[in-house]
Design a protein around this motif. Structure first.
Motif, short mmCIF file in Angstrom:
data_model
loop_
_atom_site.label_atom_id
_atom_site.label_comp_id
_atom_site.label_asym_id
_atom_site.label_seq_id
_atom_site.Cartn_x
_atom_site.Cartn_y
_atom_site.Cartn_z
N LEU A 180 36.67 32.97 41.93
CA LEU A 180 37.80 33.99 41.92
C LEU A 180 37.88 34.44 40.32
O LEU A 180 38.43 35.55 40.13
N ALA A 181 38.14 33.26 39.52
CA ALA A 181 38.31 33.56 38.13
C ALA A 181 37.39 34.59 37.42
O ALA A 181 37.67 35.27 36.48
N GLU A 182 36.13 33.92 38.02
CA GLU A 182 35.21 34.98 37.22
C GLU A 182 35.53 36.44 37.53
O GLU A 182 34.89 37.27 36.94
N ARG A 183 35.67 36.65 38.95
CA ARG A 183 35.88 38.10 39.52
C ARG A 183 36.92 38.68 38.77
O ARG A 183 37.16 39.77 38.24
N GLY A 184 38.29 37.77 38.34
CA GLY A 184 39.44 38.13 37.72
C GLY A 184 38.93 38.51 36.20
O GLY A 184 39.41 39.84 35.70
N GLU A 186 47.01 42.79 40.45
CA GLU A 186 45.94 41.83 41.36
C GLU A 186 46.50 40.29 41.09
O GLU A 186 45.98 39.78 40.36
N ARG A 187 47.59 40.08 41.71
CA ARG A 187 48.43 39.19 41.48
C ARG A 187 47.51 37.71 41.70
O ARG A 187 47.38 36.79 41.02
N GLU A 195 46.43 35.07 38.92
CA GLU A 195 46.76 33.56 39.08
C GLU A 195 45.65 32.81 38.77
O GLU A 195 45.49 31.68 38.42
N ALA A 196 44.50 33.27 39.77
CA ALA A 196 43.35 32.37 39.87
C ALA A 196 42.59 32.06 38.50
O ALA A 196 42.04 31.25 38.01
N THR A 197 42.77 33.32 37.69
CA THR A 197 42.19 33.26 36.30
C THR A 197 42.87 32.54 35.24
O THR A 197 42.32 31.79 34.47
N ALA A 230 31.74 35.09 31.63
CA ALA A 230 32.50 36.22 32.12
C ALA A 230 33.65 36.33 31.12
O ALA A 230 34.06 37.33 30.85
N GLY A 231 34.20 35.32 30.61
CA GLY A 231 35.11 35.34 29.45
C GLY A 231 34.60 35.84 28.39
O GLY A 231 35.22 36.67 27.49
#
Length: 197
Positions: A66-70, A106-107, A111-113, A129-130
């Motif tokens: 999810l963080a990668e998607r973020g 995109e709360r 938050e996941a990111t 991704a970052g």
């Protein structure tokens, strides 16, 4: 002859991974990244508790996805914001406003990111991704600060300021997301022009 029990149907059919990610995002938006379990995500997605392990080794692996998607969503949004002007100061201002908008719209991804507390060294795809996200901001920053270290410092300063405004919206300090976006953009202009401190 015993009757075979029909398998419950759910939105996971054909796309288990997305169903689990969507369920986890809903739970994160409601309770924060530490406020859910894989079992709850399974229940919300309508799948068995064994289902996630086909795609995710554990809860942190789901959070990392999810963080990668973020990061990817931020890269898309920030790239569009920067492309809307050629002025590097204004580009940083629009990045800051887009940052706040991402947090509000995109709360769960936000938050996941930023709040999952992941050990990023365990997830190379997340670090990549970052890095891709930073590349989007690099050109505008280096136009304002030609030294690479100072350019990165500028991106971090603008992002940190925007992150604060995003948190203020989430905490209800700003009633209006638009007002927070405008304040974040103004702060970014000052930071980018070197008018702080």
């Amino acid at each position: 002859m015993t009757e075979r029990k029909a398998r419950p149907t759910g939105r996971h059919h054909g796309d288990l991974r997305n169903a689990l990610e969507s369920a986890a995002l809903e739970l994160i938006a409601e309770n924060g990244p530490q406020g859910f379990t894989l079992a709850e995500a399974c229940r919300r997605a309508g799948v068995s508790v064994a289902a996630p392990y086909k795609h995710f080794a554990d809860r942190d692996a789901l959070l990392a996805a999810l963080a990668e998607r973020g990061y990817d969503e931020q890269r898309r949004r920030f790239g569009a914001a920067l492309a809307s002007t050629d002025d590097p100061v204004e580009q940083m201002a629009r990045f800051a406003a887009a940052y706040v908008r991402f947090a509000v719209e995109e709360r769960g991804l936000f938050e996941a990111t930023f709040s999952a507390g992941l050990d990023k060294s365990r997830y190379p795809a997340l670090a990549e991704a970052g890095a891709r996200l930073l590349l989007v901001l690099q050109d505008a920053a280096t136009q304002l600060r030609p030294d690479a270290k100072q350019a990165l410092g500028l991106v971090h300063a603008v992002a940190a300021s925007a992150h604060g405004f995003a948190a203020f919206v989430i905490e209800g300090i700003y009633a209006s997301a638009r007002e927070a976006e405008a304040q974040a953009a103004n702060a970014a202009r000052l930071i980018s022009a070197g008018q702080t401190g």
